[in-house]
Design a protein around this motif. Structure first.
Motif, PDB file in Angstrom:
ATOM      1  N   ARG A  80      42.302  43.382  63.008  1.00 39.60           N
ATOM      2  CA  ARG A  80      43.486  44.257  62.998  1.00 39.60           C
ATOM      3  C   ARG A  80      43.117  45.709  62.724  1.00 39.60           C
ATOM      4  NH1 ARG A  80      47.909  42.077  59.079  1.00 39.60           N
ATOM      5  NH2 ARG A  80      48.263  44.302  59.255  1.00 39.60           N
ATOM      6  N   GLY A  81      41.841  46.005  62.603  1.00 37.19           N
ATOM      7  CA  GLY A  81      41.423  47.367  62.331  1.00 37.19           C
ATOM      8  C   GLY A  81      41.499  47.747  60.863  1.00 37.19           C
ATOM      9  N   GLU A  82      41.686  46.775  60.024  1.00 37.37           N
ATOM     10  CA  GLU A  82      41.731  47.006  58.574  1.00 37.37           C
ATOM     11  C   GLU A  82      40.357  46.703  57.999  1.00 37.37           C
ATOM     12  OE1 GLU A  82      44.416  48.075  56.976  1.00 37.37           O
ATOM     13  OE2 GLU A  82      45.776  47.912  58.674  1.00 37.37           O
ATOM     14  N   GLY A  83      39.964  47.424  57.012  1.00 38.81           N
ATOM     15  CA  GLY A  83      38.697  47.151  56.364  1.00 38.81           C
ATOM     16  C   GLY A  83      38.921  46.556  54.983  1.00 38.81           C
ATOM     17  N   VAL A  84      37.896  45.987  54.450  1.00 40.96           N
ATOM     18  CA  VAL A  84      37.934  45.459  53.091  1.00 40.96           C
ATOM     19  C   VAL A  84      37.215  46.474  52.212  1.00 40.96           C
ATOM     20  CG1 VAL A  84      37.181  43.598  51.578  1.00 40.96           C
ATOM     21  CG2 VAL A  84      37.983  43.070  53.885  1.00 40.96           C
ATOM     22  N   ALA A  85      37.967  47.063  51.282  1.00 44.06           N
ATOM     23  CA  ALA A  85      37.392  48.089  50.416  1.00 44.06           C
ATOM     24  C   ALA A  85      36.518  47.478  49.326  1.00 44.06           C
ATOM     25  CB  ALA A  85      38.509  48.910  49.775  1.00 44.06           C
ATOM     26  N   GLY A  86      36.829  46.280  48.932  1.00 42.96           N
ATOM     27  CA  GLY A  86      36.066  45.613  47.881  1.00 42.96           C
ATOM     28  C   GLY A  86      36.836  44.432  47.364  1.00 42.96           C
ATOM     29  N   GLY A  87      36.257  43.742  46.424  1.00 47.38           N
ATOM     30  CA  GLY A  87      36.950  42.597  45.859  1.00 47.38           C
ATOM     31  C   GLY A  87      36.033  41.733  45.033  1.00 47.38           C
ATOM     32  N   LEU A  88      36.622  40.755  44.440  1.00 53.12           N
ATOM     33  CA  LEU A  88      35.927  39.832  43.549  1.00 53.12           C
ATOM     34  C   LEU A  88      36.224  38.407  43.967  1.00 53.12           C
ATOM     35  CD1 LEU A  88      34.361  39.388  40.815  1.00 53.12           C
ATOM     36  CD2 LEU A  88      36.626  39.244  39.764  1.00 53.12           C
ATOM     37  N   VAL A  89      35.195  37.590  44.063  1.00 51.80           N
ATOM     38  CA  VAL A  89      35.345  36.166  44.344  1.00 51.80           C
ATOM     39  C   VAL A  89      34.732  35.418  43.169  1.00 51.80           C
ATOM     40  CG1 VAL A  89      34.691  34.261  45.858  1.00 51.80           C
ATOM     41  CG2 VAL A  89      35.215  36.516  46.840  1.00 51.80           C
ATOM     42  N   ALA A  97      34.953  40.492  34.632  1.00 51.21           N
ATOM     43  CA  ALA A  97      34.836  41.061  35.980  1.00 51.21           C
ATOM     44  C   ALA A  97      36.213  41.171  36.636  1.00 51.21           C
ATOM     45  CB  ALA A  97      33.894  40.210  36.838  1.00 51.21           C
ATOM     46  N   LEU A  98      37.071  40.177  36.409  1.00 53.46           N
ATOM     47  CA  LEU A  98      38.428  40.218  36.953  1.00 53.46           C
ATOM     48  C   LEU A  98      39.211  41.375  36.338  1.00 53.46           C
ATOM     49  CD1 LEU A  98      40.725  39.083  38.645  1.00 53.46           C
ATOM     50  CD2 LEU A  98      41.153  37.431  36.812  1.00 53.46           C
ATOM     51  N   GLY A  99      39.070  41.566  35.035  1.00 54.60           N
ATOM     52  CA  GLY A  99      39.740  42.678  34.376  1.00 54.60           C
ATOM     53  C   GLY A  99      39.280  44.018  34.925  1.00 54.60           C
ATOM     54  N   ALA A 100      37.989  44.152  35.148  1.00 58.08           N
ATOM     55  CA  ALA A 100      37.439  45.394  35.705  1.00 58.08           C
ATOM     56  C   ALA A 100      37.938  45.623  37.132  1.00 58.08           C
ATOM     57  CB  ALA A 100      35.910  45.363  35.666  1.00 58.08           C
ATOM     58  N   ALA A 101      37.999  44.563  37.929  1.00 56.91           N
ATOM     59  CA  ALA A 101      38.481  44.690  39.310  1.00 56.91           C
ATOM     60  C   ALA A 101      39.957  45.080  39.321  1.00 56.91           C
ATOM     61  CB  ALA A 101      38.269  43.381  40.070  1.00 56.91           C
ATOM     62  N   ALA A 102      40.750  44.501  38.454  1.00 55.32           N
ATOM     63  CA  ALA A 102      42.179  44.840  38.383  1.00 55.32           C
ATOM     64  C   ALA A 102      42.359  46.293  37.953  1.00 55.32           C
ATOM     65  CB  ALA A 102      42.898  43.899  37.423  1.00 55.32           C
ATOM     66  N   ALA A 103      41.563  46.726  36.994  1.00 52.33           N
ATOM     67  CA  ALA A 103      41.663  48.102  36.507  1.00 52.33           C
ATOM     68  C   ALA A 103      41.233  49.110  37.575  1.00 52.33           C
ATOM     69  CB  ALA A 103      40.816  48.278  35.251  1.00 52.33           C
ATOM     70  N   ALA A 104      40.332  48.702  38.464  1.00 53.68           N
ATOM     71  CA  ALA A 104      39.820  49.603  39.497  1.00 53.68           C
ATOM     72  C   ALA A 104      40.730  49.679  40.724  1.00 53.68           C
ATOM     73  CB  ALA A 104      38.417  49.164  39.931  1.00 53.68           C
ATOM     74  N   HIS A 120      46.386  52.592  42.986  1.00 49.89           N
ATOM     75  CA  HIS A 120      47.836  52.580  43.171  1.00 49.89           C
ATOM     76  C   HIS A 120      48.180  52.833  44.644  1.00 49.89           C
ATOM     77  CE1 HIS A 120      52.040  53.009  42.191  1.00 49.89           C
ATOM     78  NE2 HIS A 120      52.069  54.141  42.853  1.00 49.89           N
ATOM     79  N   GLY A 121      49.128  52.069  45.152  1.00 47.46           N
ATOM     80  CA  GLY A 121      49.576  52.261  46.523  1.00 47.46           C
ATOM     81  C   GLY A 121      48.735  51.573  47.576  1.00 47.46           C
ATOM     82  N   ARG A 122      47.677  50.900  47.164  1.00 47.05           N
ATOM     83  CA  ARG A 122      46.821  50.183  48.117  1.00 47.05           C
ATOM     84  C   ARG A 122      47.213  48.709  48.142  1.00 47.05           C
ATOM     85  NH1 ARG A 122      42.055  52.727  49.892  1.00 47.05           N
ATOM     86  NH2 ARG A 122      42.204  51.013  51.348  1.00 47.05           N
ATOM     87  N   LEU A 123      47.027  48.094  49.271  1.00 48.06           N
ATOM     88  CA  LEU A 123      47.315  46.676  49.437  1.00 48.06           C
ATOM     89  C   LEU A 123      46.236  45.859  48.737  1.00 48.06           C
ATOM     90  CD1 LEU A 123      49.008  44.456  50.800  1.00 48.06           C
ATOM     91  CD2 LEU A 123      47.530  44.686  52.795  1.00 48.06           C
ATOM     92  N   ALA A 124      46.653  44.909  47.927  1.00 46.08           N
ATOM     93  CA  ALA A 124      45.699  44.040  47.229  1.00 46.08           C
ATOM     94  C   ALA A 124      46.115  42.591  47.436  1.00 46.08           C
ATOM     95  CB  ALA A 124      45.671  44.371  45.742  1.00 46.08           C
ATOM     96  N   PHE A 125      45.143  41.749  47.682  1.00 45.97           N
ATOM     97  CA  PHE A 125      45.382  40.323  47.822  1.00 45.97           C
ATOM     98  C   PHE A 125      44.854  39.614  46.581  1.00 45.97           C
ATOM     99  CE2 PHE A 125      45.085  41.708  52.223  1.00 45.97           C
ATOM    100  CZ  PHE A 125      46.169  41.058  52.801  1.00 45.97           C
ATOM    101  N   VAL A 126      45.623  38.692  46.059  1.00 45.49           N
ATOM    102  CA  VAL A 126      45.175  37.852  44.954  1.00 45.49           C
ATOM    103  C   VAL A 126      45.353  36.412  45.425  1.00 45.49           C
ATOM    104  CG1 VAL A 126      45.549  37.165  42.569  1.00 45.49           C
ATOM    105  CG2 VAL A 126      45.918  39.544  43.236  1.00 45.49           C
ATOM    106  N   LEU A 127      44.256  35.720  45.560  1.00 48.55           N
ATOM    107  CA  LEU A 127      44.274  34.332  46.015  1.00 48.55           C
ATOM    108  C   LEU A 127      43.758  33.455  44.879  1.00 48.55           C
ATOM    109  CD1 LEU A 127      42.628  35.004  49.487  1.00 48.55           C
ATOM    110  CD2 LEU A 127      45.064  34.884  48.962  1.00 48.55           C
ATOM    111  N   LEU A 128      44.569  32.518  44.456  1.00 52.88           N
ATOM    112  CA  LEU A 128      44.186  31.630  43.366  1.00 52.88           C
ATOM    113  C   LEU A 128      44.181  30.195  43.862  1.00 52.88           C
ATOM    114  CD1 LEU A 128      46.438  33.126  40.555  1.00 52.88           C
ATOM    115  CD2 LEU A 128      44.002  33.496  40.879  1.00 52.88           C
ATOM    116  N   SER A 129      43.273  29.428  43.330  1.00 48.59           N
ATOM    117  CA  SER A 129      43.255  28.009  43.671  1.00 48.59           C
ATOM    118  C   SER A 129      43.237  27.219  42.375  1.00 48.59           C
ATOM    119  CB  SER A 129      42.018  27.679  44.509  1.00 48.59           C
ATOM    120  OG  SER A 129      40.866  27.815  43.706  1.00 48.59           O
TER     121      SER A 129
END
Length: 118
Positions: A7-16, A49-56, A59-68
């Motif tokens: 879709r022309g969107e990039g992934v800026a970063g994330g945590l798995v 690491a999750l706390g650091a990722a959430a803090a980083a 604002h105004g950016r799309l974020a996905f949170v996937l939990l299992s």
């Protein structure tokens, strides 16, 4: 990642966070191993690491949170910093050994855990 790229969107970063070390689809994602089913020291590091990722997150950016299932253990850390990984692990062992339904276990863990708890 592939769907976003098409879709022309990039992934800026994330945590798995997973229970095993596994290859990730892009170098922009950071992989952390947590403990499962009993939270331990790796889970405490994953929670940090999750706390650091959430803090980083910007604002105004799309974020996905996937939990299992298993997230409560994988990112298990005490809500209070004086509650050690060993303490949380022991509390989880006692709750699971009691044979309680998972919703009751999660209701208890919710009171002491920083992340997760169903």
């Amino acid at each position: 990642v592939r769907a976003l790229t098409t879709r022309g969107e990039g992934v800026a970063g994330g945590l798995v966070v997973a229970h095993v070390d596994a290859p990730l689809p892009t170098a922009r994602l950071v992989g952390v191993v947590g403990d499962h089913p009993i939270p331990g020291h790796r889970s405490a590091r994953a929670a940090d690491a999750l706390g650091a990722a959430a803090a980083a997150a910007r604002h105004g950016r799309l974020a996905f949170v996937l939990l299992s299932g298993g997230a409560s253990a994988l990112v298990g850390a005490g809500l209070d910093p004086t509650l050690t990984a060993r303490d949380l692990a022991e509390a989880t062992r006692v709750l699971l050994a009691a044979g309680l339904p998972i919703d009751v276990v999660n209701a208890c863990r919710k009171r002491i855990a920083r992340w997760g708890a169903g």
